[in-house]
Design a protein around this motif. Structure first.
Motif, PDB file in Angstrom:
ATOM      1  N   CYS A   1       0.304   3.913   1.966  1.00 53.59           N
ATOM      2  CA  CYS A   1       0.189   2.468   2.214  1.00 53.59           C
ATOM      3  C   CYS A   1       1.466   2.029   2.939  1.00 53.59           C
ATOM      4  O   CYS A   1       2.372   2.835   3.176  1.00 53.59           O
ATOM      5  CB  CYS A   1       0.009   1.713   0.896  1.00 53.59           C
ATOM      6  SG  CYS A   1       1.494   1.639  -0.125  1.00 53.59           S
TER       7      CYS A   1
ATOM      8  N   SER B   1       3.922   0.308   1.842  1.00 59.20           N
ATOM      9  CA  SER B   1       5.120   0.474   1.009  1.00 59.20           C
ATOM     10  C   SER B   1       5.574   1.926   0.986  1.00 59.20           C
ATOM     11  O   SER B   1       6.771   2.203   0.900  1.00 59.20           O
ATOM     12  CB  SER B   1       4.845  -0.012  -0.418  1.00 59.20           C
ATOM     13  OG  SER B   1       4.592  -1.386  -0.407  1.00 59.20           O
ATOM     14  N   CYS B   2       4.630   2.875   1.046  1.00 59.06           N
ATOM     15  CA  CYS B   2       5.000   4.299   1.139  1.00 59.06           C
ATOM     16  C   CYS B   2       5.912   4.514   2.345  1.00 59.06           C
ATOM     17  O   CYS B   2       6.772   5.391   2.343  1.00 59.06           O
ATOM     18  CB  CYS B   2       3.764   5.165   1.320  1.00 59.06           C
ATOM     19  SG  CYS B   2       2.696   5.328  -0.111  1.00 59.06           S
TER      20      CYS B   2
ATOM     21  N   HIS C   1       1.789   2.283  -4.894  1.00 53.37           N
ATOM     22  CA  HIS C   1       1.047   3.391  -5.498  1.00 53.37           C
ATOM     23  C   HIS C   1       1.571   3.688  -6.909  1.00 53.37           C
ATOM     24  O   HIS C   1       0.811   4.048  -7.793  1.00 53.37           O
ATOM     25  CB  HIS C   1       1.156   4.655  -4.633  1.00 53.37           C
ATOM     26  CG  HIS C   1       0.128   4.726  -3.541  1.00 53.37           C
ATOM     27  ND1 HIS C   1       0.371   4.249  -2.278  1.00 53.37           N
ATOM     28  CD2 HIS C   1      -1.145   5.203  -3.533  1.00 53.37           C
ATOM     29  CE1 HIS C   1      -0.717   4.448  -1.525  1.00 53.37           C
ATOM     30  NE2 HIS C   1      -1.641   5.022  -2.266  1.00 53.37           N
TER      31      HIS C   1
HETATM   32 ZN   LIG Z   1       2.073   3.495  -1.272  1.00 58.25          ZN
END
Ligand SMILES: [Zn+2]
Length: 241
Positions: free
Chosen positions: A161, A163-164, A233
């Motif tokens: 995602c 944020s990853c 996540h």
């Molecule tokens: Zn993520």
């Protein structure tokens, strides 16, 4: 008659069209990305579309947000969008929600969607949408634009995602520079991804980000991997959302 030109596409046909008609898609935002996404999902015959926005039309929106006209300035964007879309295809069930998604309401609003398409211009909402989609296991189509550039990617539990990739630490300049046509290009790609995901066809952009450079006229495909330290996540895995 309305759909005859897409019914003859082998990957769609009558069966695919029925799938689209039974689908529910939530589109967050009715702006530069939301305008093409909503237009093409409506014209393709997606059965139910939930339209989210909490803003009113301003004149500075009109270089890119083509669902709204000069005469709509001051109107709620959701209602302005619904007016145009219901004329385009009256058989689509259009639900309008005049609210901003936040960490408290995102799951309730998104629940029951087959796909969510993120068409917002701020990271806080993107993170809330991503958390809710991961929690509910609903595919999310992300897209963003900056000047002549943009990207598209699909997000799910088993792949990266934003944020990853560390995007939640980026502080963008505001207002974000956007050429209308760039939002149109990226929004069209998001609509295409949404239709692929609804029909279960093609190769979704899971684990790969498609990056567009309108000045060079190129698309680059970037492999992206889920991060073990991703806060979005991570919260899903630990059951804290
Ligand atoms: Zn993520």
């Amino acid at each position: 008659m309305r759909y005859e030109r897409q019914l003859i596409i082998p990957q769609i046909g009558q069966e695919g069209q029925k799938k689209l008609e039974k689908s529910t898609v939530t589109v967050i935002g009715t702006g530069g990305l939301g305008s093409p996404v909503l237009t093409y999902l409506t014209s393709a015959g997606v059965g139910t579309i939930r339209i989210f926005d909490d803003d009113v039309v301003s004149v500075s929106n009109l270089n890119r947000q083509f669902l709204h006209n000069t005469g709509d300035v001051g109107k709620l964007k959701t209602l302005s969008a619904k007016e145009k879309l219901s004329q385009l295809n009256p058989s689509v069930h259009l639900m309008v929600i005049n609210d901003r998604l936040n960490s408290d309401n995102a799951e309730d609003y998104i629940a029951g969607s087959d796909v969510v398409v993120d068409c917002v211009d701020n990271l806080a909402t993107r993170m809330n949408v991503a958390r809710a989609c991961l929690k509910l296991n609903i595919p999310l189509v992300e897209g963003g634009v900056y000047g002549f550039s943009g990207y598209v990617m699909d997000i799910g539990r088993e792949c990266a995602c934003l944020s990853c990739l560390g995007y939640d630490e980026v502080i963008p300049k505001t207002p974000i520079p956007v050429l209308g046509v760039t939002a149109g290009v990226i929004g069209c790609m998001q609509a295409n991804e949404c239709i692929k995901l609804l029909l279960g066809i093609g190769e979704p952009f899971y684990g790969r980000m498609l990056s567009y450079d309108g000045l060079r006229g190129t698309w680059d495909e970037i492999s992206v991997e889920k991060s073990d330290s991703c806060p979005v996540h991570g919260t899903y895995k630990k059951g804290r959302i």
